[in-house]
Design a protein around this motif. Structure first.
Motif, PDB file in Angstrom:
ATOM      1  N   HIS A  17       0.850  -1.193   0.000  1.00  0.00           N
ATOM      2  CA  HIS A  17       0.000   0.000   0.000  1.00  0.00           C
ATOM      3  C   HIS A  17       0.881   1.237   0.000  1.00  0.00           C
ATOM      4  N   VAL A  18       0.567   2.188  -0.877  1.00  0.00           N
ATOM      5  CA  VAL A  18       1.313   3.458  -0.935  1.00  0.00           C
ATOM      6  C   VAL A  18       0.288   4.595  -0.974  1.00  0.00           C
ATOM      7  N   PRO A  19       0.692   5.814  -0.645  1.00  0.00           N
ATOM      8  CA  PRO A  19      -0.273   6.930  -0.684  1.00  0.00           C
ATOM      9  C   PRO A  19      -0.807   7.148  -2.108  1.00  0.00           C
ATOM     10  N   ASP A  20      -2.082   7.550  -2.211  1.00  0.00           N
ATOM     11  CA  ASP A  20      -2.660   7.893  -3.528  1.00  0.00           C
ATOM     12  C   ASP A  20      -1.921   9.104  -4.084  1.00  0.00           C
ATOM     13  N   PRO A  21      -1.463   9.037  -5.350  1.00  0.00           N
ATOM     14  CA  PRO A  21      -0.805  10.214  -5.930  1.00  0.00           C
ATOM     15  C   PRO A  21      -1.821  11.278  -6.314  1.00  0.00           C
ATOM     16  N   GLU A  22      -1.383  12.525  -6.309  1.00  0.00           N
ATOM     17  CA  GLU A  22      -2.251  13.642  -6.721  1.00  0.00           C
ATOM     18  C   GLU A  22      -1.546  14.435  -7.806  1.00  0.00           C
ATOM     19  N   PRO A  23      -2.297  14.836  -8.853  1.00  0.00           N
ATOM     20  CA  PRO A  23      -1.641  15.547  -9.956  1.00  0.00           C
ATOM     21  C   PRO A  23      -1.282  16.983  -9.592  1.00  0.00           C
ATOM     22  N   GLY A  24      -0.015  17.334  -9.791  1.00  0.00           N
ATOM     23  CA  GLY A  24       0.416  18.719  -9.626  1.00  0.00           C
ATOM     24  C   GLY A  24       0.155  19.478 -10.920  1.00  0.00           C
ATOM     25  N   PRO A  25       0.540  20.756 -10.977  1.00  0.00           N
ATOM     26  CA  PRO A  25       0.323  21.544 -12.195  1.00  0.00           C
ATOM     27  C   PRO A  25       0.901  20.840 -13.425  1.00  0.00           C
ATOM     28  N   GLY A  26       0.115  20.745 -14.487  1.00  0.00           N
ATOM     29  CA  GLY A  26       0.580  20.155 -15.741  1.00  0.00           C
ATOM     30  C   GLY A  26       0.537  18.639 -15.791  1.00  0.00           C
ATOM     31  N   GLN A  27       0.228  18.001 -14.658  1.00  0.00           N
ATOM     32  CA  GLN A  27       0.247  16.530 -14.626  1.00  0.00           C
ATOM     33  C   GLN A  27      -1.153  15.937 -14.820  1.00  0.00           C
ATOM     34  N   VAL A  28      -1.167  14.629 -15.116  1.00  0.00           N
ATOM     35  CA  VAL A  28      -2.429  13.920 -15.332  1.00  0.00           C
ATOM     36  C   VAL A  28      -2.419  12.666 -14.465  1.00  0.00           C
ATOM     37  N   LEU A  29      -3.513  12.426 -13.757  1.00  0.00           N
ATOM     38  CA  LEU A  29      -3.637  11.201 -12.965  1.00  0.00           C
ATOM     39  C   LEU A  29      -4.493  10.197 -13.736  1.00  0.00           C
ATOM     40  N   LEU A  30      -3.943   8.992 -13.951  1.00  0.00           N
ATOM     41  CA  LEU A  30      -4.698   7.944 -14.642  1.00  0.00           C
ATOM     42  C   LEU A  30      -5.144   6.887 -13.651  1.00  0.00           C
ATOM     43  N   LYS A  31      -6.376   6.411 -13.816  1.00  0.00           N
ATOM     44  CA  LYS A  31      -6.801   5.192 -13.141  1.00  0.00           C
ATOM     45  C   LYS A  31      -6.389   4.073 -14.090  1.00  0.00           C
ATOM     46  N   VAL A  32      -5.476   3.212 -13.655  1.00  0.00           N
ATOM     47  CA  VAL A  32      -4.871   2.235 -14.562  1.00  0.00           C
ATOM     48  C   VAL A  32      -5.849   1.093 -14.856  1.00  0.00           C
ATOM     49  N   THR A  33      -6.119   0.886 -16.132  1.00  0.00           N
ATOM     50  CA  THR A  33      -7.003  -0.209 -16.540  1.00  0.00           C
ATOM     51  C   THR A  33      -6.187  -1.486 -16.730  1.00  0.00           C
ATOM     52  N   ALA A  34      -5.021  -1.358 -17.369  1.00  0.00           N
ATOM     53  CA  ALA A  34      -4.193  -2.529 -17.672  1.00  0.00           C
ATOM     54  C   ALA A  34      -2.735  -2.107 -17.737  1.00  0.00           C
ATOM     55  N   ALA A  35      -1.846  -3.013 -17.282  1.00  0.00           N
ATOM     56  CA  ALA A  35      -0.402  -2.743 -17.307  1.00  0.00           C
ATOM     57  C   ALA A  35       0.322  -4.012 -17.727  1.00  0.00           C
ATOM     58  N   GLY A  36       1.212  -3.915 -18.712  1.00  0.00           N
ATOM     59  CA  GLY A  36       1.925  -5.095 -19.224  1.00  0.00           C
ATOM     60  C   GLY A  36       3.191  -5.378 -18.426  1.00  0.00           C
ATOM     61  N   VAL A  37       3.609  -6.642 -18.483  1.00  0.00           N
ATOM     62  CA  VAL A  37       4.819  -7.081 -17.771  1.00  0.00           C
ATOM     63  C   VAL A  37       5.906  -7.410 -18.791  1.00  0.00           C
ATOM     64  N   CYS A  38       7.011  -6.659 -18.727  1.00  0.00           N
ATOM     65  CA  CYS A  38       8.089  -6.794 -19.709  1.00  0.00           C
ATOM     66  C   CYS A  38       9.288  -7.503 -19.082  1.00  0.00           C
ATOM     67  N   HIS A  39       9.987  -8.289 -19.904  1.00  0.00           N
ATOM     68  CA  HIS A  39      11.154  -9.028 -19.412  1.00  0.00           C
ATOM     69  C   HIS A  39      12.273  -8.090 -18.928  1.00  0.00           C
ATOM     70  N   SER A  40      12.280  -6.859 -19.436  1.00  0.00           N
ATOM     71  CA  SER A  40      13.322  -5.909 -19.025  1.00  0.00           C
ATOM     72  C   SER A  40      13.310  -5.666 -17.521  1.00  0.00           C
ATOM     73  N   ASP A  41      12.151  -5.867 -16.870  1.00  0.00           N
ATOM     74  CA  ASP A  41      12.088  -5.614 -15.430  1.00  0.00           C
ATOM     75  C   ASP A  41      13.044  -6.513 -14.643  1.00  0.00           C
ATOM     76  N   PHE A  42      13.371  -7.695 -15.207  1.00  0.00           N
ATOM     77  CA  PHE A  42      14.335  -8.541 -14.490  1.00  0.00           C
ATOM     78  C   PHE A  42      15.725  -7.918 -14.533  1.00  0.00           C
ATOM     79  N   ALA A  43      16.047  -7.285 -15.642  1.00  0.00           N
ATOM     80  CA  ALA A  43      17.340  -6.588 -15.724  1.00  0.00           C
ATOM     81  C   ALA A  43      17.352  -5.435 -14.733  1.00  0.00           C
ATOM     82  N   VAL A  44      16.211  -4.725 -14.625  1.00  0.00           N
ATOM     83  CA  VAL A  44      16.098  -3.613 -13.674  1.00  0.00           C
ATOM     84  C   VAL A  44      16.306  -4.130 -12.246  1.00  0.00           C
ATOM     85  N   MET A  45      15.658  -5.255 -11.940  1.00  0.00           N
ATOM     86  CA  MET A  45      15.664  -5.736 -10.542  1.00  0.00           C
ATOM     87  C   MET A  45      16.938  -6.483 -10.170  1.00  0.00           C
ATOM     88  N   ASN A  46      17.745  -6.836 -11.164  1.00  0.00           N
ATOM     89  CA  ASN A  46      18.957  -7.602 -10.855  1.00  0.00           C
ATOM     90  C   ASN A  46      20.229  -6.797 -10.995  1.00  0.00           C
TER      91      ASN A  46
END
Ligand code: NAD
Ligand code: ZN
Ligand code: ZN
Length: 346
Positions: A17-46
């Motif tokens: 659980h993390v705090p809900d983000p709020e959009p500052g000036p010029g920003q946009v808040l999206l309610k995420v419908t779908a998010a893909g999982v890419c193999h690159s994340d293993f390189a990021v995490m390792n």
């Protein structure tokens, strides 16, 4: 809100659980419908501890679609409720490359500390995603969110690599796709939609070779020491005019070089750490080797337009946010066929 975070180097990601983000000036808040999982994340995490160019924890996910939940002061380009896809490679927006829409090659993102969502900035595998500027958003215009979300990376990255090679892919030519996973199975469809080339897919898994045929590969060949010879045989000895390596490990880049034709374009897209030496006599005459990164905003518009014609259908397997760690486990084990997609809000 709930988010999937990379918290400890070398450890699996965790739902927290993390705090809900709020959009500052010029920003946009999206309610995420779908998010893909890419193999690159293993390189990021390792990456070795201390070698991370950003602070932990990091919310993962660099493929996202959602609906506009709120906009910050001064934002008029998008309206609440609009369904949009996120163009992930964020740049400064004003250098020479960004001016061309090539924020993937921004000249000053590094110096300015600008990071892409899920690759330094908080990512899309969360209930909400903060987007720094509405120019990073592209309307979905009727596309199904789950089918469309992988197009923002698993579609855009191969599209960019293929577009560069189009002049080579004339009638009678051959294109080879190494690794028929998330990116590769879309690459096969893009090649079939955009070129008259014969498409040969290489993979180590029977299931991926089956998927490759199903999505349009003319031939599917086991990726081993005999693969280059098999491709030469299938091409009357000439080899392939374009090679797309979605693994990029030492054995696959060697195979890529060994099956290339004269004047071939070899794109090393996978980040498996392999290197292919270039020099006179090392490769067929005038073969060129490049290692492209992601794609431009204009190319994302093109990929989505192509998808609206029905030419590309991404194979997806969906997971609720609570099961996102399982999606990563399955991707690591090689048992995701196509792309894993997380549904953070349902
Ligand atoms: P994935 O896990 O969905 O697909 C990888 C595929 O390669 C699988 O089908 C697997 O069976 C196959 N494979 C593994 N070893 C092989 C071998 N020796 N020969 C042939 N096939 C083999 O991964 P993905 O999400 O499609 O990502 C593919 C690669 O592209 C990763 O390295 C990823 O980090 C990289 N990537 C690069 C960019 C870029 O901009 N350059 C963008 C996105 C992803
Ligand atoms: Zn990626
Ligand atoms: Zn820039």
């Amino acid at each position: 809100m709930k988010a999937l975070q990379f918290r400890t180097v070398g450890a699996p990601p965790e739902v927290v659980h993390v705090p809900d983000p709020e959009p500052g000036p010029g920003q946009v808040l999206l309610k995420v419908t779908a998010a893909g999982v890419c193999h690159s994340d293993f390189a990021v995490m390792n990456r070795p501890a201390g070698g991370l160019p950003f602070d932990l924890p990091l919310t993962l996910g660099h493929e996202g679609v959602g609906t506009v939940a709120a906009v910050g002061a001064g934002v008029t380009a998008v309206q609440e409720g609009e369904a949009v896809a996120v163009y992930g490679p964020w740049g400064c927006g004003s250098c020479a490359k960004c001016a061309e829409g090539k924020e993937n090659y921004c000249l000053c993102a590094h110096a300015l500390g600008i990071r892409s969502p899920g690759l330094g900035a908080p990512g899309a595998i969360a209930e909400y995603l903060l987007v720094d500027d509405p120019r990073h958003l592209v309307p979905l215009d009727g596309l199904d969110p789950v089918a469309a979300v992988p197009l923002t990376d698993a579609g855009l990255t191969p599209y960019h690599a293929i577009k560069r090679a189009l002049p080579k892919l004339v009638p009678g030519s051959t294109a080879v796709v190494i690794g028929a996973g998330g990116l590769g199975h879309v690459a096969i469809q893009l090649l079939r939609a955009l070129t008259p080339a014969r498409v040969i897919a290489l993979d180590v898994s029977d299931e991926k070779l089956r998927l490759a045929r199903e999505v349009g590969a003319h031939e599917a060949v086991r990726s081993d020491a005999g693969a280059a010879g098999a491709v030469r045989e299938l091409t009357g000895g000439n080899g392939a005019e374009a090679v797309f390596d979605f693994v990029g490990a030492a054995p696959t880049v060697t195979t890529a070089g060994a099956l290339a034709a004269v004047e071939a374009d070899i794109s090393i897209v996978g980040i498996g750490g392999g290197a292919l030496p270039v020099g006179f006599g090392r490769l067929p005459h005038e073969a060129s080797v490049s290692a492209p990164y992601w794609g431009s905003r204009g190319e994302l518009l093109e990929v989505l337009a192509l998808a609206r014609t029905g030419a590309v259908s991404v194979h997806t397997e969906t997971f609720p946010l609570d099961e996102a760690p399982l999606a990563y486990e399955r991707l690591h084990a090689g048992t995701i066929n196509g792309r894993a997609v997380i549904l953070p809000n349902g």
